[in-house]
Design a protein around this motif. Sequence first.
Motif, mmCIF file in Angstrom:
data_model
loop_
_atom_site.group_PDB
_atom_site.id
_atom_site.type_symbol
_atom_site.label_atom_id
_atom_site.label_comp_id
_atom_site.label_asym_id
_atom_site.label_seq_id
_atom_site.Cartn_x
_atom_site.Cartn_y
_atom_site.Cartn_z
ATOM 1 N N GLY A 1 0.785 -1.229 0.000
ATOM 2 C CA GLY A 1 0.000 0.000 0.000
ATOM 3 C C GLY A 1 0.820 1.285 0.000
ATOM 4 O O GLY A 1 0.261 2.382 -0.036
ATOM 5 N N ARG A 2 2.146 1.150 -0.021
ATOM 6 C CA ARG A 2 2.988 2.363 -0.004
ATOM 7 C C ARG A 2 3.054 3.001 -1.387
ATOM 8 O O ARG A 2 3.006 2.313 -2.408
ATOM 9 C CB ARG A 2 4.411 2.022 0.450
ATOM 10 C CG ARG A 2 4.505 1.705 1.921
ATOM 11 C CD ARG A 2 5.930 1.280 2.277
ATOM 12 N NE ARG A 2 6.895 2.362 2.166
ATOM 13 C CZ ARG A 2 8.222 2.180 2.226
ATOM 14 N NH1 ARG A 2 8.707 0.969 2.382
ATOM 15 N NH2 ARG A 2 9.029 3.210 2.122
ATOM 16 N N ARG A 3 3.202 4.329 -1.399
ATOM 17 C CA ARG A 3 3.428 5.027 -2.664
ATOM 18 C C ARG A 3 4.810 4.675 -3.192
ATOM 19 O O ARG A 3 5.795 4.730 -2.440
ATOM 20 C CB ARG A 3 3.385 6.532 -2.433
ATOM 21 C CG ARG A 3 2.068 7.218 -2.723
ATOM 22 C CD ARG A 3 2.160 8.671 -2.302
ATOM 23 N NE ARG A 3 3.473 9.244 -2.638
ATOM 24 C CZ ARG A 3 3.661 10.241 -3.484
ATOM 25 N NH1 ARG A 3 2.634 10.824 -4.052
ATOM 26 N NH2 ARG A 3 4.876 10.694 -3.745
ATOM 27 N N ALA A 4 4.901 4.338 -4.478
ATOM 28 C CA ALA A 4 6.193 3.951 -5.053
ATOM 29 C C ALA A 4 7.226 5.067 -4.899
ATOM 30 O O ALA A 4 8.412 4.802 -4.716
ATOM 31 C CB ALA A 4 6.031 3.557 -6.520
ATOM 32 N N GLY A 5 6.763 6.322 -4.951
ATOM 33 C CA GLY A 5 7.677 7.456 -4.830
ATOM 34 C C GLY A 5 8.338 7.558 -3.463
ATOM 35 O O GLY A 5 9.337 8.264 -3.308
ATOM 36 N N ASP A 6 7.783 6.874 -2.460
ATOM 37 C CA ASP A 6 8.351 6.917 -1.111
ATOM 38 C C ASP A 6 9.355 5.796 -0.857
ATOM 39 O O ASP A 6 9.929 5.713 0.228
ATOM 40 C CB ASP A 6 7.231 6.818 -0.059
ATOM 41 C CG ASP A 6 6.292 8.016 -0.114
ATOM 42 O OD1 ASP A 6 6.745 9.087 -0.589
ATOM 43 O OD2 ASP A 6 5.129 7.881 0.294
ATOM 44 N N GLY B 1 12.772 3.431 -1.102
ATOM 45 C CA GLY B 1 14.198 3.560 -1.354
ATOM 46 C C GLY B 1 14.544 2.880 -2.672
ATOM 47 O O GLY B 1 13.726 2.153 -3.247
ATOM 48 N N PHE B 2 15.782 3.100 -3.138
ATOM 49 C CA PHE B 2 16.210 2.570 -4.437
ATOM 50 C C PHE B 2 16.132 1.039 -4.474
ATOM 51 O O PHE B 2 15.630 0.450 -5.440
ATOM 52 C CB PHE B 2 17.641 3.035 -4.736
ATOM 53 C CG PHE B 2 18.160 2.588 -6.070
ATOM 54 C CD1 PHE B 2 17.687 3.156 -7.245
ATOM 55 C CD2 PHE B 2 19.134 1.597 -6.154
ATOM 56 C CE1 PHE B 2 18.168 2.746 -8.484
ATOM 57 C CE2 PHE B 2 19.622 1.194 -7.391
ATOM 58 C CZ PHE B 2 19.142 1.766 -8.553
ATOM 59 N N ALA B 3 16.613 0.389 -3.402
ATOM 60 C CA ALA B 3 16.640 -1.077 -3.391
ATOM 61 C C ALA B 3 15.219 -1.646 -3.426
ATOM 62 O O ALA B 3 14.935 -2.609 -4.149
ATOM 63 C CB ALA B 3 17.388 -1.576 -2.156
ATOM 64 N N GLU B 4 14.303 -1.038 -2.639
ATOM 65 C CA GLU B 4 12.915 -1.506 -2.651
ATOM 66 C C GLU B 4 12.306 -1.303 -4.038
ATOM 67 O O GLU B 4 11.566 -2.154 -4.543
ATOM 68 C CB GLU B 4 12.087 -0.739 -1.616
ATOM 69 C CG GLU B 4 12.488 -1.031 -0.180
ATOM 70 C CD GLU B 4 11.906 -0.004 0.799
ATOM 71 O OE1 GLU B 4 11.609 -0.403 1.921
ATOM 72 O OE2 GLU B 4 11.758 1.186 0.431
ATOM 73 N N GLY B 5 12.629 -0.169 -4.645
ATOM 74 C CA GLY B 5 12.124 0.114 -5.992
ATOM 75 C C GLY B 5 12.567 -0.937 -6.994
ATOM 76 O O GLY B 5 11.807 -1.345 -7.883
ATOM 77 N N LYS B 6 13.802 -1.406 -6.846
ATOM 78 C CA LYS B 6 14.301 -2.457 -7.751
ATOM 79 C C LYS B 6 13.483 -3.725 -7.630
ATOM 80 O O LYS B 6 13.162 -4.381 -8.622
ATOM 81 C CB LYS B 6 15.756 -2.762 -7.414
ATOM 82 C CG LYS B 6 16.694 -1.708 -7.888
ATOM 83 C CD LYS B 6 17.976 -2.345 -8.319
ATOM 84 C CE LYS B 6 18.378 -1.719 -9.620
ATOM 85 N NZ LYS B 6 19.810 -1.830 -9.878
#
Length: 254
Positions: free
Chosen positions: A145-150, A152-157
Amino acid sequence: MSATLAVEGLSVAFGGVKAVDALSFSVEAGTIKGVIGPNGAGKTTLFNAISGFVAPQAGRVRVGGRDVTRLRPQARAALGLARTFQNLQLFARMTVLENVMVGAHVHLASGWLAGLLGLARREGQQAEALARVQLARLGLEAHAGRRAGDLGFAEGKLVEIARALAASPQLLLLDEPIAGVPLHDQRRIAEVIRSVRAGGTTILLVEHNMRVVMDLCDEILVMHHGARLAEGPPAQVAHDPDVIAAYLGTAAHA
Ligand SMILES: Nc1ncnc2c1ncn2[C@@H]1O[C@H](COP(=O)(O)OP(=O)(O)OP(=O)(O)O)[C@@H](O)[C@H]1O
Ligand SMILES: [Mg+2]
């Protein structure tokens, strides 16, 4: 075995720079081919040309025997091609779950936008189910449920990988999936890559971490100035004098 991906005489130039230079290679179905080479060798440009984000000046790209050279990225995705980006390309205002659902909607009739707008309720539910499977696979359930913009880089990967997998791809392109990721996530990603191959997906993997490349890949293509320097099984490539001179010899001390 048949080739899932065939690249034939592919050239991409930016001004005077030949980023990809008359490159030919193929990837057998259900195998992992690593693509390595120094910074600026043309690896990401190769991915962009295969997935339709840049137009080549010459050459062809075939996926599953079909010539996709002139197709748009979405049309290639619908044929079973999925990718991740070296520099993340998530929708910052959407949640993690919604980002991964975008991948799943590739195969559903009304498309991802209709699904997210609630115009096709059943498809939305199907896409969510597909997305949640991939979130769990990458250990992201708690972040749904978190906003992707929030992130970190590793989580985004991890989210990028989940989104690509939610499309159930026949051919998966991974551009440095473990770079900048903590060790325990690196191990998880390597395991996921292995299990995706076991499921029959063909993978092209760009990665600078030699241990991971040597360990995961069935074959390795070494690029240098946009062209092929060497190609073969990991052990053979690692002992190739041209590769050692041009790349591994310096990288080993980096
Ligand atoms: N959009 C662009 N416009 C102009 N030049 C570009 C563009 N994209 C890439 N290049 C150039 O093409 C060459 C290949 O770049 P590319 O990003 O494909 O290399 P790479 O092998 O992915 O490098 P890295 O390991 O650093 O990610 C470089 O000289 C780069 O500067
Ligand atoms: Mg790159």
